[in-house]
Design an enzyme around this catalytic site. Structure first.
Site, PDB file in Angstrom:
ATOM      1  N   GLU A   1      -7.844  12.853  -1.211  1.00  0.00           N
ATOM      2  CA  GLU A   1      -7.586  13.369   0.134  1.00  0.00           C
ATOM      3  C   GLU A   1      -7.450  12.229   1.132  1.00  0.00           C
ATOM      4  O   GLU A   1      -6.643  12.303   2.065  1.00  0.00           O
ATOM      5  CB  GLU A   1      -8.715  14.316   0.560  1.00  0.00           C
ATOM      6  CG  GLU A   1      -8.713  15.642  -0.183  1.00  0.00           C
ATOM      7  CD  GLU A   1      -9.751  16.612   0.355  1.00  0.00           C
ATOM      8  OE1 GLU A   1     -10.316  16.337   1.435  1.00  0.00           O
ATOM      9  OE2 GLU A   1      -9.982  17.637  -0.299  1.00  0.00           O
TER      10      GLU A   1
ATOM     11  N   ALA B   1      -2.077  -0.484   6.096  1.00  0.00           N
ATOM     12  CA  ALA B   1      -3.451  -0.835   6.463  1.00  0.00           C
ATOM     13  C   ALA B   1      -3.925   0.021   7.631  1.00  0.00           C
ATOM     14  O   ALA B   1      -5.044   0.554   7.613  1.00  0.00           O
ATOM     15  CB  ALA B   1      -3.542  -2.322   6.816  1.00  0.00           C
TER      16      ALA B   1
ATOM     17  N   GLY C   1     -11.918  -9.461   9.159  1.00  0.00           N
ATOM     18  CA  GLY C   1     -12.002  -8.334   8.246  1.00  0.00           C
ATOM     19  C   GLY C   1     -12.820  -8.552   6.994  1.00  0.00           C
ATOM     20  O   GLY C   1     -12.704  -7.768   6.046  1.00  0.00           O
TER      21      GLY C   1
ATOM     22  N   ASN D   1       3.109  -1.086  18.158  1.00  0.00           N
ATOM     23  CA  ASN D   1       3.729  -1.833  17.064  1.00  0.00           C
ATOM     24  C   ASN D   1       4.969  -2.548  17.594  1.00  0.00           C
ATOM     25  O   ASN D   1       5.570  -2.119  18.581  1.00  0.00           O
ATOM     26  CB  ASN D   1       4.124  -0.874  15.929  1.00  0.00           C
ATOM     27  CG  ASN D   1       4.572  -1.599  14.678  1.00  0.00           C
ATOM     28  OD1 ASN D   1       3.833  -2.394  14.109  1.00  0.00           O
ATOM     29  ND2 ASN D   1       5.794  -1.352  14.248  1.00  0.00           N
TER      30      ASN D   1
ATOM     31  N   LYS E   1       0.817  -1.218   0.000  1.00  0.00           N
ATOM     32  CA  LYS E   1       0.000   0.000   0.000  1.00  0.00           C
ATOM     33  C   LYS E   1       0.857   1.277   0.000  1.00  0.00           C
ATOM     34  O   LYS E   1       0.440   2.303  -0.536  1.00  0.00           O
ATOM     35  CB  LYS E   1      -0.968  -0.010   1.173  1.00  0.00           C
ATOM     36  CG  LYS E   1      -2.006  -1.127   1.045  1.00  0.00           C
ATOM     37  CD  LYS E   1      -2.990  -1.146   2.178  1.00  0.00           C
ATOM     38  CE  LYS E   1      -3.927  -2.337   2.038  1.00  0.00           C
ATOM     39  NZ  LYS E   1      -4.988  -2.349   3.052  1.00  0.00           N
TER      40      LYS E   1
END
Length: 270
Positions: free
Chosen positions: A80, A134, A238, A154, A68
């Site tokens: 945006e 993500a 998910g 994290n 990503k």
């Protein structure tokens, strides 16, 4: 060569992706025929793979982990949402070799939590596990729902700190998370793809209303099992987020707004 409009999802791994089935259901609603493929890209080879796909006539691409951020750097202009997230999961060709990047992850996640799971975000303490594309993609949309707080943790604390500074939230090392503080806990760590559990103490889940994993499928269930046995009142994977973000991507490409609920019910039974 196929004459049908062609789309694809790029990832590594990508074999588990249910995106092809979801988009085919959207196409049935629109009463059109499309091709939608899974494309495995080598680490470091994302840009080349995507460029080849569009050169061969591709009309739109979804992007999943770990690309990503690569996708953000690949496109020529950003929505945006994508700029706020610093991550792209939907690529739209503009012609003349130029591409626009968008991010539908946050829309998909928040709609699933509030509408499908029935859990309000407003006034809640939210914990995000992971600091990749993500997680970055969902923070701006979560912030619009007025949670009491958003905390990020994290495995590498420095990465969490960078994300926290970007969005004005707080970063806490995994081994320093307070017990029984968080209402909603969302796992967006890449470790979930290999079945690794984040190094979060069970007590962190003691008052958790919803533990949510951004990935889905039986091979990715260890986190939800850990959350449930540690005290989470409700767990969800998910799949709903995937259907929601896919519907937004489909609309961006084709201008058709699919019915999400019927496709989610269909996908649950597969």
């Amino acid at each position: 060569m196929s004459q049908k409009p062609r789309y694809a999802v790029f990832g590594n791994p990508v074999a588990h992706s249910k995106s092809p089935q979801i988009h085919q259901e959207f196409a049935k609603q629109e009463q059109v025929a499309i091709d939608y493929d899974r494309i495995y890209a080598d680490i470091g080879g994302f840009a080349e793979a995507v460029r080849q796909f569009f050169a061969e006539g591709g009309l739109g691409a979804n992007v999943t982990v770990p690309f990503k951020l690569d996708a953000f750097n690949f496109v020529d202009e950003h929505s945006e949402r994508a700029l706020a997230a610093g991550a792209v999961n939907t690529i739209i060709p503009l012609g003349n070799g130029r591409f626009r990047g968008d991010n539908s992850d946050g829309v998909g996640l928040v709609n699933d939590i509030i509408q499908a799971q029935g859990v309000a975000v407003e006034g809640k303490h939210v914990l995000l596990i992971g600091a990749g594309g993500a997680v970055r993609g969902v923070i701006p949309v979560l912030q619009t729902k007025n949670p009491a707080s958003i905390t990020i943790t994290n495995r590498t604390h420095e990465k969490a700190q960078q994300v926290a500074e970007r969005f004005g939230i707080q970063a806490v090392p995994m081994d320093e998370l307070p017990a029984a503080h968080f209402d909603i806990i969302i796992n967006g760590s890449s470790g979930g793809l290999s079945g690794e559990l984040p190094a979060v103490a069970p007590a962190v889940f003691a008052r958790c209303e919803l533990a949510y994993d951004m990935v889905y499928g039986k091979e990715f269930e260890p986190f939800l099992h850990f959350a449930h046995t540690s005290g989470a009142a409700k767990t969800a994977d998910g799949l709903g987020m995937l259907v929601g973000q896919a519907a937004f991507s489909y609309w961006l490409w084709r201008g058709f707004d699919p019915d999400i609920k019927s496709v989610f019910e269909y996908m649950k039974d597969l």
